[in-house]
Design an enzyme around this catalytic site. Structure first.
Site, short mmCIF file in Angstrom:
data_model
loop_
_atom_site.label_atom_id
_atom_site.label_comp_id
_atom_site.label_asym_id
_atom_site.label_seq_id
_atom_site.Cartn_x
_atom_site.Cartn_y
_atom_site.Cartn_z
N ALA A 44 -38.16 -74.12 25.12
CA ALA A 44 -39.12 -74.24 23.96
C ALA A 44 -38.93 -73.13 23.20
O ALA A 44 -38.28 -72.46 23.31
CB ALA A 44 -40.65 -73.96 24.60
N PRO A 229 -13.03 -25.34 5.34
CA PRO A 229 -12.55 -24.91 6.94
C PRO A 229 -12.37 -25.83 7.89
O PRO A 229 -11.65 -25.43 8.83
CB PRO A 229 -13.29 -23.67 7.09
N ASP A 252 -1.44 -30.66 4.94
CA ASP A 252 -0.75 -29.74 6.27
C ASP A 252 -1.76 -29.51 7.41
O ASP A 252 -2.69 -30.06 7.50
CB ASP A 252 -0.36 -28.19 5.51
N LYS A 274 3.11 -26.45 7.47
CA LYS A 274 4.27 -25.47 7.65
C LYS A 274 3.54 -24.64 9.14
O LYS A 274 2.23 -24.65 9.18
CB LYS A 274 4.11 -24.31 6.46
N GLY A 305 -6.30 -26.54 2.97
CA GLY A 305 -7.56 -25.97 3.58
C GLY A 305 -8.27 -24.95 2.62
O GLY A 305 -7.62 -24.32 2.06
N GLY A 306 -9.59 -24.87 3.16
CA GLY A 306 -10.21 -23.79 2.39
C GLY A 306 -10.27 -24.20 1.07
O GLY A 306 -10.69 -25.17 0.51
N ASP A 307 -10.01 -23.26 -0.04
CA ASP A 307 -10.03 -23.00 -1.20
C ASP A 307 -8.64 -22.99 -1.73
O ASP A 307 -7.76 -22.21 -1.31
CB ASP A 307 -10.87 -21.99 -1.94
N ILE A 310 -7.41 -19.52 -2.97
CA ILE A 310 -7.40 -18.33 -2.21
C ILE A 310 -6.34 -18.42 -1.03
O ILE A 310 -6.70 -19.09 -0.18
CB ILE A 310 -8.98 -18.04 -1.75
N THR A 335 -13.93 -21.36 1.17
CA THR A 335 -12.83 -20.76 1.75
C THR A 335 -13.26 -20.34 3.26
O THR A 335 -14.35 -20.10 3.73
CB THR A 335 -12.39 -19.56 0.70
N MET A 387 -4.93 -14.75 7.78
CA MET A 387 -3.55 -14.80 8.66
C MET A 387 -3.21 -13.36 9.13
O MET A 387 -2.05 -13.09 9.03
CB MET A 387 -2.53 -15.06 7.24
N1 SAH Z 1 -6.66 -21.33 1.21
C1 SAH Z 1 -7.25 -21.35 2.55
C2 SAH Z 1 -6.51 -20.13 3.36
C3 SAH Z 1 -5.07 -20.52 3.59
S1 SAH Z 1 -4.19 -19.27 4.30
C4 SAH Z 1 -8.75 -20.80 2.46
O1 SAH Z 1 -9.31 -20.66 1.54
O2 SAH Z 1 -9.38 -20.81 3.53
C5 SAH Z 1 -4.61 -19.67 6.30
C6 SAH Z 1 -5.37 -18.82 7.13
O3 SAH Z 1 -6.77 -19.12 6.34
C7 SAH Z 1 -5.16 -18.87 8.31
O4 SAH Z 1 -4.12 -18.14 8.77
C8 SAH Z 1 -6.69 -18.31 8.71
O5 SAH Z 1 -6.73 -16.77 8.45
C9 SAH Z 1 -7.53 -19.01 7.63
N2 SAH Z 1 -8.26 -20.22 8.02
C10 SAH Z 1 -8.10 -21.29 7.56
N3 SAH Z 1 -8.72 -22.09 8.25
C11 SAH Z 1 -9.72 -21.48 9.10
C12 SAH Z 1 -10.79 -21.76 10.03
N4 SAH Z 1 -11.24 -23.06 10.13
N5 SAH Z 1 -11.37 -20.74 10.90
C13 SAH Z 1 -10.83 -19.24 10.76
N6 SAH Z 1 -9.79 -19.19 9.74
C14 SAH Z 1 -9.17 -20.05 9.02
#
Ligand code: SAH
Length: 472
Positions: A44, A229, A252, A274, A305-307, A310, A335, A387
């Site tokens: 149905a 980050p 990278d 690198k 990564g980050g800014d 920087i 950053t 670093m």
């Molecule tokens: N331009 C990036 C920095 C690049 S130099 C920025 O502004 O964040 C790479 C260094 O950034 C690493 O050796 C470490 O010291 C730091 N870094 C990048 N990513 C990170 C993360 N998720 N946690 C902690 N340190 C980080």
């Protein structure tokens, strides 16, 4: 990903549905909307079938399904909501080698039906792989508010230009750019405002202009983008937009998969990573590669990564572009020190602790760290070291050797903002040992200053991963 998302053409194909209640009605309705012929088996039918029953592509049999019924059938939905019948349907479908779906019974599903946002011809399917259909529906509800109903109309409109665009723009990249302008530009605005005639004139004019310009040498562009980050939620809107637009991406090892997954699927990916002391692609080569690709007309995304400005060598990378007159834009990112501070619960400045914050790199040349210690030892100042992990013991000794209090709080935040973030806290005197004991070896920020003590109260992200607290 447990299921492969595909959109299956079922026009004029036979789909079988078992069952006469709501679940069966939903699947039937969906199949009919996709122009399939639906044959349904149920004793149905509920009231929900009143309209469906009148559909010319719908056939109802008030009997059990037999193996022979599955001939030429492309999909089966077993929505009888009866375990015995469902199992029988599943076995029959297997015997006939027809993909089968038993709603809400993942082990008996060759395919699953996503939650659907229908702005035909734009259709968005959302699946949780069966883990949480409710969440998929909640996401659908959010998208409903984000994607205007008129987008379906826009898709149909630009689609009507397809053949003409194919004929006038023979190069795939010219077409891509033309379409990008078409869906974001004036013609789209006119159409969405209801003026289809002017929208059509506008798009034709743009197409002719694009066709006339195809012989001109094309210049690409470079987007130097900070990806933050790690947590992809921390990308900026602009970063995401450019990631979706790029033809080729240079990235990278600091860029995680979560972020890379947001880059346009068919963009070419080039790893230029690198490792410390092990430069895979020299900086100069990366710059030259970006210049070459841009001169070849590509939109080049350089993800950092980050800014990018920087400790990112972003400035060096674009100097080459500037000298060659290649257009570029720079998108800031969060950053690592800012990410580590926020997700580590360690404010970099605080009225009671620090009125300044200094960012330095601990990456020493030939194993020796050469920093301006006087500047770093200022009172009421936080020091964030990038670093510096591999030099941590010597950094801490240098600080103390230059007169810093061995009891000064210090922390290391590894993999900041990522699910595997770890935070080790201690003092100048204890941090290096604790970090070694914890086996910290990922990207890390070192934070030095009394602000580190605030973490005890302000830690909020993965607090169970905290490895130690400050003990003097
Ligand atoms: N331009 C990036 C920095 C690049 S130099 C920025 O502004 O964040 C790479 C260094 O950034 C690493 O050796 C470490 O010291 C730091 N870094 C990048 N990513 C990170 C993360 N998720 N946690 C902690 N340190 C980080």
């Amino acid at each position: 990903m447990d299921h492969l998302p595909v959109f299956f053409n079922v026009k004029d194909k036979k789909i079988i549905v078992i069952g006469g209640s709501t679940a069966a009605a939903r699947k039937t309705d969906l199949a009919l909307r996709a122009h399939a012929h639906v044959t349904l088996f149920a004793d149905a039918l509920d009231d929900e079938f009143i309209d469906i029953n009148r559909h010319e592509n719908f056939t109802h049999h008030a009997r059990e399904i037999e193996l022979g019924d599955l001939e030429n059938c492309v999909l089966v939905y077993g929505a009888a909501e009866d375990e015995t019948i469902d199992k029988r349907v599943y076995d029959l479908a297997k015997q006939a080698r027809v993909p089968v779906n038993i709603p809400d019974n993942i082990p008996l599903c060759d395919f699953i039906t996503p939650a659907i946002l229908d702005r035909s011809p734009i259709v968005v399917g959302i699946s949780s792989g069966g883990a949480s259909p409710i969440l998929a529906r909640a996401i659908k509800a959010q998208l409903e508010t984000l994607i205007p109903a008129s987008f379906g109309k826009l898709a149909g409109f630009v689609g009507s230009f397809r053949d003409e665009v194919m004929a006038k723009l023979t190069d795939g990249r010219d077409r891509l750019r033309f379409w990008e302008r078409a869906v974001e530009g004036t013609a789209a605005d006119l159409l969405l405002a209801g003026d289809e005639t002017r929208a059509r004139e506008q798009l034709m004019a743009e197409l002719d202009a694009a066709a006339a310009a195809t012989d001109a040498p094309r210049m690409g562009e470079v987007y130097l983008v900070g990806a933050g980050p790690g947590d992809p939620d921390l990308l900026t809107f602009r970063a995401l937009r450019l990631m979706q637009r790029a033809d080729v991406v240079l990235y990278d090892r600091l860029i995680g998969d979560d972020v890379m997954n947001l880059v346009r699927r068919d963009a070419e990916r080039i790893y230029v990573g690198k490792l410390p002391q092990n430069h895979i692609v020299p900086q100069e080569e990366i710059s030259q590669m970006m210049a070459r690709l841009a001169l070849d007309g590509k939109r080049v995304l350089r993800l950092k990564g980050g800014d990018p400005f920087i400790f990112g060598r972003g400035g060096e990378e674009i100097e080459v572009l500037a000298s060659k007159g290649i257009p570029f834009q720079v998108v800031p990112g969060i950053t690592a020190a800012a990410g580590a501070a926020a997700y580590g619960g360690i404010p970099l400045t605080h009225r009671d602790h620090a009125q300044a914050c200094i960012f330095v790199t601990g990456h020493g040349k030939n194993g020796k760290v050469d920093l301006d210690w006087k500047a770093l030892l200022q009172p009421s100042q936080t020091v964030a070291i990038y670093m510096g992990l591999s030099q941590l013991p010597s950094l801490m000794s240098e600080f103390m050797g230059h007169g810093a209090d061995p009891g000064l709080p210090a922390a290391v935040v590894e993999h900041a903002t990522r699910p595997n973030q770890r935070v080790v806290t201690g003092t100048l005197g204890t941090l290096a040992t604790r970090v070694a004991e914890a086996g910290i070896d990922g990207p890390s920020i070192i934070i030095i200053g009394t602000v580190v003590t605030l973490r005890e109260r302000l830690s909020w992200f993965n607090p169970d991963k905290a490895i130690s607290t400050i003990t003097k």
